[in-house]
Design an enzyme around this catalytic site. Structure first.
Site, PDB file in Angstrom:
ATOM      1  N   SER A 254       0.849  -1.188   0.000  1.00 47.04           N
ATOM      2  CA  SER A 254       0.000   0.000   0.000  1.00 47.04           C
ATOM      3  C   SER A 254       0.883   1.235   0.000  1.00 47.04           C
ATOM      4  O   SER A 254       2.102   1.144   0.018  1.00 47.04           O
ATOM      5  CB  SER A 254      -0.889   0.003   1.235  1.00 47.04           C
ATOM      6  OG  SER A 254      -0.099   0.309   2.372  1.00 47.04           O
ATOM      7  N   LYS A 255       0.235   2.374  -0.003  1.00 48.52           N
ATOM      8  CA  LYS A 255       0.942   3.659  -0.028  1.00 48.52           C
ATOM      9  C   LYS A 255       2.000   3.789   1.053  1.00 48.52           C
ATOM     10  O   LYS A 255       3.005   4.458   0.869  1.00 48.52           O
ATOM     11  CB  LYS A 255      -0.074   4.793   0.139  1.00 48.52           C
ATOM     12  CG  LYS A 255      -0.579   5.306  -1.183  1.00 48.52           C
ATOM     13  CD  LYS A 255      -1.075   6.726  -1.019  1.00 48.52           C
ATOM     14  CE  LYS A 255      -1.300   7.357  -2.377  1.00 48.52           C
ATOM     15  NZ  LYS A 255      -2.541   8.093  -2.481  1.00 48.52           N
ATOM     16  N   ARG A 256       1.722   3.142   2.181  1.00 46.42           N
ATOM     17  CA  ARG A 256       2.675   3.185   3.283  1.00 46.42           C
ATOM     18  C   ARG A 256       4.062   2.725   2.847  1.00 46.42           C
ATOM     19  O   ARG A 256       5.080   3.110   3.402  1.00 46.42           O
ATOM     20  CB  ARG A 256       2.218   2.227   4.390  1.00 46.42           C
ATOM     21  CG  ARG A 256       1.371   2.817   5.459  1.00 46.42           C
ATOM     22  CD  ARG A 256       1.105   1.826   6.579  1.00 46.42           C
ATOM     23  NE  ARG A 256       0.805   0.484   6.140  1.00 46.42           N
ATOM     24  CZ  ARG A 256       1.567  -0.570   6.372  1.00 46.42           C
ATOM     25  NH1 ARG A 256       2.684  -0.442   7.043  1.00 46.42           N
ATOM     26  NH2 ARG A 256       1.205  -1.755   5.941  1.00 46.42           N
TER      27      ARG A 256
END
Ligand code: GLU
Ligand code: ZN
Length: 496
Positions: A254-256
């Site tokens: 994910s973006k993380r």
């Protein structure tokens, strides 16, 4: 003709093109190309509230950039269009109607309030969530009355209570779900739009899809789809659920974990061919060890039997490494052409656009080896383009030099270089080495001083080649400017 492979990539235009999604597209495309089949793109835009403007274009741009072409779909058309679900509503409504008439689906008039209450109650009693089938056995007249009173209605699938649904997943083997664990899910919403489940089944059937290759997260939807295939009398396609993409910490990518949009990879200067190579190895492998493969080789060898079940880690260091290799392998001309957009974006405003391809071709061989991502190019080569260097004047006095000796070196270099009739790598070599002897300094001291003055940095591409590209006039001018700057430098004996 009927055994032709037909696969589809069915993105929902709800945001930027996520690399995980693009990996799904890539595997479908590789599978189609390997089998000489068709690769179809279908836009699943039935969630009106979540549809994002420009998302379809971004997805298609991402695919085009990767070199993934499609045989049917947006822009190219085809015999099974339209390829946008919002333009196919009548088909889903007809299928829903048929299921109702057959007794395989029913109208549900439950209000949001009632459904919310039901959900709260389920949470309180720690029951599994799902529709409680309140309207399942509502009589037709009772339903008509509710409808007449203005209540909204959705269509739900009448999931059988008994039995199990078993299917063979090409990657996962046999998978079984108890029907009792599947609720009566919505197939048509109150606004007349289908849900994903209905639209997916109708379209995969109507478009003659033979294999559904999609992300693992859809595995639990498959029994619902199979129940609908059965009720509608359609022959289901084969299914293959691709392993999830994970970040370095093994949680879902994910973006993380950093950039997840394919467009960002393009903008940071990854090569599409490196991206194809890298993404193809996220879940698939040729032999468990070969890392570098051309797209031709991947197509030739692609097989679902070599796709793993376990999640695939998106390792950015590996991508960087691979990208560096692909960059080094580019022909100088090709490399030069590809870096121009990055230079035009990254160089300071004072540099005149368009940047000259001929000039870039001269610089390219000096830096190509060191570039891992094309967007590093401006930083690395800025001093080749700007008229006035800005740098910390302290770097002029290099190791084991004093300010006075630096001045002497600069002055002597200016007069030697000024005299040079030909300003080439070879001629520079011929005059500068003896010059060091004459000045009684080490070549390292002389070259270091020149490097600082000419490039404004302590680490730079090979000095003589750099100077040759810059030309006599600019080099001499930079040495003169360095002399002026030198006055600002504190005299200091550089430590050992
Ligand atoms: N529209 C779904 C998605 O965005 C497609 C799932 C499928 O391939 O069936 O992932
Ligand atoms: Zn209901």
């Amino acid at each position: 003709m009927n055994d032709e492979v037909r696969v589809r990539y069915a993105p929902s235009p709800t945001g930027y093109p996520h690399v995980g999604n693009i990996r799904t597209a890539l595997f479908n495309w590789l599978f189609a190309r390997h089998h000489g089949g068709s690769f179809i793109i279908r836009i699943e835009d039935t969630d009106v509230a979540r549809t994002v403007e420009g998302a379809v274009e971004a997805i298609l741009d991402g695919l085009r950039w990767m070199g993934i072409d499609w045989d049917e779909g947006p822009e190219v058309g085809g015999n099974y269009g339209p390829y946008v679900q919002s333009q196919r509503l009548a088909k889903y409504q007809a299928a829903a109607k048929r299921l109702i008439d057959q007794g395989d689906a029913y109208y549900c008039y439950c209000t949001t309030e009632r459904l919310d209450e039901m959900r709260n109650e389920q949470t309180r009693l720690k029951q599994p969530p799902g529709y409680d089938r309140y309207c399942r056995d509502l009589s037709v007249p009772a339903g008509v009355l509710k409808w007449m009173s203005g209540l909204k209605r959705v269509v739900r699938f009448r999931t059988p209570f008994a039995n199990k649904t078993t299917f063979h997943d090409i990657i996962r083997g046999d998978v079984t779900f108890e029907n009792s664990t599947i609720d009566d899910f919505v197939i048509l919403k109150s606004d007349g739009y289908p849900t994903y489940h209905l639209a997916s089944v109708v379209d995969d059937h109507e478009m003659g899809i033979t294999h559904v290759l999609r992300a693992e997260e859809w595995l639990s939807s498959t029994p619902r789809h199979l129940l609908m295939y059965k009720a509608l009398g359609y022959k289901p396609p084969e299914f293959a659920h691709l392993p999830m993409l994970l970040g370095a910490d093994r949680s879902k990518l994910s973006k993380r974990h950093g950039s997840v949009s394919i467009i960002e990879y393009k903008e940071r200067g990854y090569l599409p061919e490196a991206m194809v190579n890298f993404l193809s190895l996220l879940g698939w492998s040729l032999d468990g060890k070969t890392e570098l493969l051309t797209v031709k080789d991947i197509i030739k060898n692609f097989s679902l039997s070599r796709v793993n079940q376990t999640g695939a880690i998106f390792n950015i260091e590996k991508l960087d490494w691979m990208n560096g290799i692909y960059i080094r392998d580019l022909k100088v001309d090709d490399f030069s052409r590809r870096v121009i957009p990055f230079l035009e974006k990254g160089l300071p405003e004072e540099v005149i656009r368009p940047v000259s391809l001929e000039y870039v071709k001269k610089i390219a061989p000096l830096v190509q080896e060191r570039v891992k991502k094309l967007n590093e190019i401006s930083e690395l080569t800025e001093f080749f383009f700007v008229d006035n260097l800005k740098y910390d004047s302290n770097i002029l006095v290099v190791k084991k030099m004093t300010r006075d000796l630096t001045r002497k070196v600069l002055e002597a270099s200016i007069s030697e270089l000024g005299e040079l009739p030909v300003f080439s790598e070879e001629s520079l070599e011929t005059v500068l080495r003896p010059l060091a002897d004459k000045l009684e300094v080490k070549t390292g001291q002389l070259f270091g001083t020149l490097r600082s003055a000419i490039t404004g940095r302590e680490v730079a591409p090979p000095l003589f080649q750099t100077m040759a590209v810059l030309g006599k006039e600019r080099c001499v001018k930079r040495l003169q400017e360095a002399l002026v700057l030198l006055d600002k430098v504190q005299d200091k004996l550089a430590e050992e």
